[in-house]
Design an enzyme around this catalytic site. Structure first.
Site, PDB file in Angstrom:
ATOM      1  CG  LEU A 387      -9.262  -4.778   3.935  1.00 27.47           C
ATOM      2  CD1 LEU A 387      -9.130  -5.288   5.491  1.00 27.47           C
ATOM      3  CD2 LEU A 387      -9.522  -3.303   3.937  1.00 27.47           C
ATOM      4  CG  ASP A 388      -3.726  -2.282  -0.056  1.00 29.80           C
ATOM      5  OD1 ASP A 388      -4.455  -2.502  -1.160  1.00 29.80           O
ATOM      6  OD2 ASP A 388      -3.255  -1.000   0.193  1.00 29.80           O
ATOM      7  CG  MET A 389      -0.715  -9.409   1.405  1.00 31.80           C
ATOM      8  SD  MET A 389       0.891  -9.490   0.632  1.00 31.80           S
ATOM      9  CE  MET A 389       1.929  -8.036   1.166  1.00 31.80           C
TER      10      MET A 389
END
Length: 540
Positions: A387-389
């Site tokens: 997942l994106d940060m």
């Protein structure tokens, strides 16, 4: 100091920032916002130049939005004002009275480049004239046609000889002397054909060599001009040190990007340093019609790009106290990982926002590093997907390489179903739909992605509205593919939903967080082969 603009607003009670903005991730200071508002008022009413930004006619293909920037500065006597700049050219020129000049004006009629461009244009004309001349086309056609005929004749003779040898072999009448004679005949025949075509070849290559010489001359002149331009871009800093593009990018793994040095930030800082003005704070914003590729929205603020500007600004801001990267400050905050499910094979966790899935170059704290500490005997890559940060929600963790590969196969085969919840910064006209926009990384501004039909990878997203909340909309996203920043770009891009996710600091406006959450996942358990689902309700 004709480019110094005095504030028309009252700024007497506004406290100055203690440090200069971190250029690649910042929220504009109040002074920068006021200067921006004044510049935008000027742009809305000015009569100094004519440029179709596409604000009133966005469907016009000939319109073009533009990045503008302001730099709040302080004179030596303490008086505050600001400078204004635009990226690249505006209304086909680089010089306008309201804006600072370029670091180097390629279009200066007294400079070397216009004269060089004339020479290049002359060479282009000569090359085109020769290539399209009747004499050259005729010589080329006759030579190439005759060459093909001769190749065919030689090939036919070779075939005849092979057939004769085959017949002799089959009838047991091998004759070495005859074989030698045939070889000698072939060589002689080839020489005969070459002699016959030589005048045609000579006539053709006399003309072609002249064209090739002109092309080489053009290439050398163009390469020299490019290097000379790079030398002329001389950037100052507060310590009065000067360096050029060749030096700045000498250790770069990529070529010097097109337009390097022509963005707003380098122009603004250059003018400030040349006129002993102290930089206080800055802001850059988009004005006009959005781009078809990267996401640019009218009046939205954007930080300096990392590909073209960061190497330059690293030099220009040397010696100036800079704010800490807000991202690093966010990542230093302790955030707990919630374990939703665990068995002998895998974990299902709820990742908090602003925590990396895997370690970065500078930030080591991540889901991977924490799981590694919790399960030191686990083997394999552990983190099955990412997942994106900034995105929160469900992640799958494999405790062994075999389980990792089994889950990865489900992702590759698109049998795993995922559902995200997002809060959009706008109201949608339709209730559901599909977005099909190919994506690739923006080479000049990593890690941002842009829409690219030529080199982009296919990216598909289904969506449906959950509810409208005032001026915002909560939606479900169902990603069919899993490209970097796919949901964020598909939401924000004008050809997607044309409204960014709330808190998207890359493609929209900052907030307390990115309002994007991986809420649900459904997959087949690698061991039991039973389909399982897990949900982590969105915290917004």
């Amino acid at each position: 100091m004709t480019k110094f603009i005095s504030f028309s607003s009252d700024i007497s009670n506004i406290e100055l920032p203690k440090k200069f903005d971190y250029p690649y991730n910042y929220s504009p200071h109040t002074l920068a916002k006021i200067a921006t508002k004044e510049l935008q008022e000027y742009l809305s009413s000015q009569t100094d130049f004519t440029h179709n930004f596409g604000i009133k006619n966005p469907d016009d293909e000939n319109t073009l939005g533009k990045m503008f920037g302001i730099l709040v500065v302080q004179q030596q006597d303490g008086i505050l004002g600001y400078l204004a700049a635009f990226s690249g050219k505006l209304a086909e020129t680089t010089q306008h009275k309201h804006f600072v000049p370029p670091v180097f004006d390629v279009l200066d009629i007294n400079g070397f480049y216009p004269k060089t461009e004339e020479q290049l244009n002359t060479l282009n004309s000569e090359i085109t004239l020769l290539e399209n001349s009747t004499e050259f086309k005729k010589a080329e056609k006759i030579y190439q046609r005759t060459q093909k005929i001769h190749e065919k004749l030689l090939s036919e003779e070779q075939t005849k000889i092979k057939q004769r040898r085959k017949l002799r072999k089959e009838s047991a009448q091998q004759n070495n002397q005859l074989n030698i004679n045939e070889e000698f005949y072939l060589r002689e025949y080839e020489v005969y054909l070459l002699d016959k075509i030589e005048p045609l070849k000579k006539a053709y290559f006399q003309l072609k060599n002249k064209i090739d010489q002109l092309k080489e001359q053009r290439a050398n002149l163009s390469a020299w001009a490019q290097q000379e331009i790079f030398k002329q871009y001389q950037f100052l800093n507060v310590e009065n040190k000067t360096t050029n593009l060749l030096t700045i990018f000498k250790d770069s793994t990529q070529n010097i990007p097109a337009g390097a040095g022509d963005c707003c930030a380098p122009k603004l800082l250059q003018y400030a340093f040349k006129h002993q003005l102290k930089p206080v704070c800055m802001a850059e914003f988009w004005w006009g019609k959005p781009l078809k590729t990267s996401i640019r929205k009218h009046q939205y603020f954007y930080p300096a790009c990392t590909g073209k500007c960061k190497p330059i600004l690293t030099h220009m801001l040397e010696g100036i106290p800079i704010d800490e990267n807000p991202l690093e400050a966010q990542l230093k905050e302790e955030k707990e990982i919630e374990i939703l499910y665990e068995d002998a094979d895998l974990l299902v966790i709820n990742k908090p926002h602003d925590l990396l899935s895997v370690a970065g170059k500078e930030i080591k704290d991540s889901v991977y590093s924490r799981i590694q500490k919790l399960y030191p005997n686990a083997t394999g890559p552990l983190v099955v997907h990412r997942l994106d940060m900034s995105t929160s929600g469900i992640l799958l963790i494999a405790k062994s390489e075999a389980i990792y590969k089994a889950l990865q196969a489900q992702f590759i085969n698109k049998t795993i179903q995922k559902r995200y919840v997002a809060l959009l910064d706008g109201v949608l006209k339709e209730g559901e739909g599909k977005i099909d926009l190919p994506l690739r990384v923006d080479l000049n501004d990593r890690p941002k992605q842009l829409v690219c039909y030529e080199h982009g990878k296919k990216a598909l997203t289904q969506w449906e509205t959950i509810e409208a909340i005032g001026t915002k909309t909560k939606v479900y996203f169902y990603p069919i593919t899993g490209r970097t920043h796919q949901l964020r770009v598909h939401a924000a891009h004008q050809l997607g939903l044309n409204t960014s996710i709330v808190g998207d600091d890359l493609y929209g406006k900052k907030s307390d967080r990115l309002y994007l959450h991986a809420e649900k996942i459904t997959f087949k358990h690698p061991t039991s082969k039973i389909e399982v689902s897990f949900t982590a309700p969105a915290p917004f």
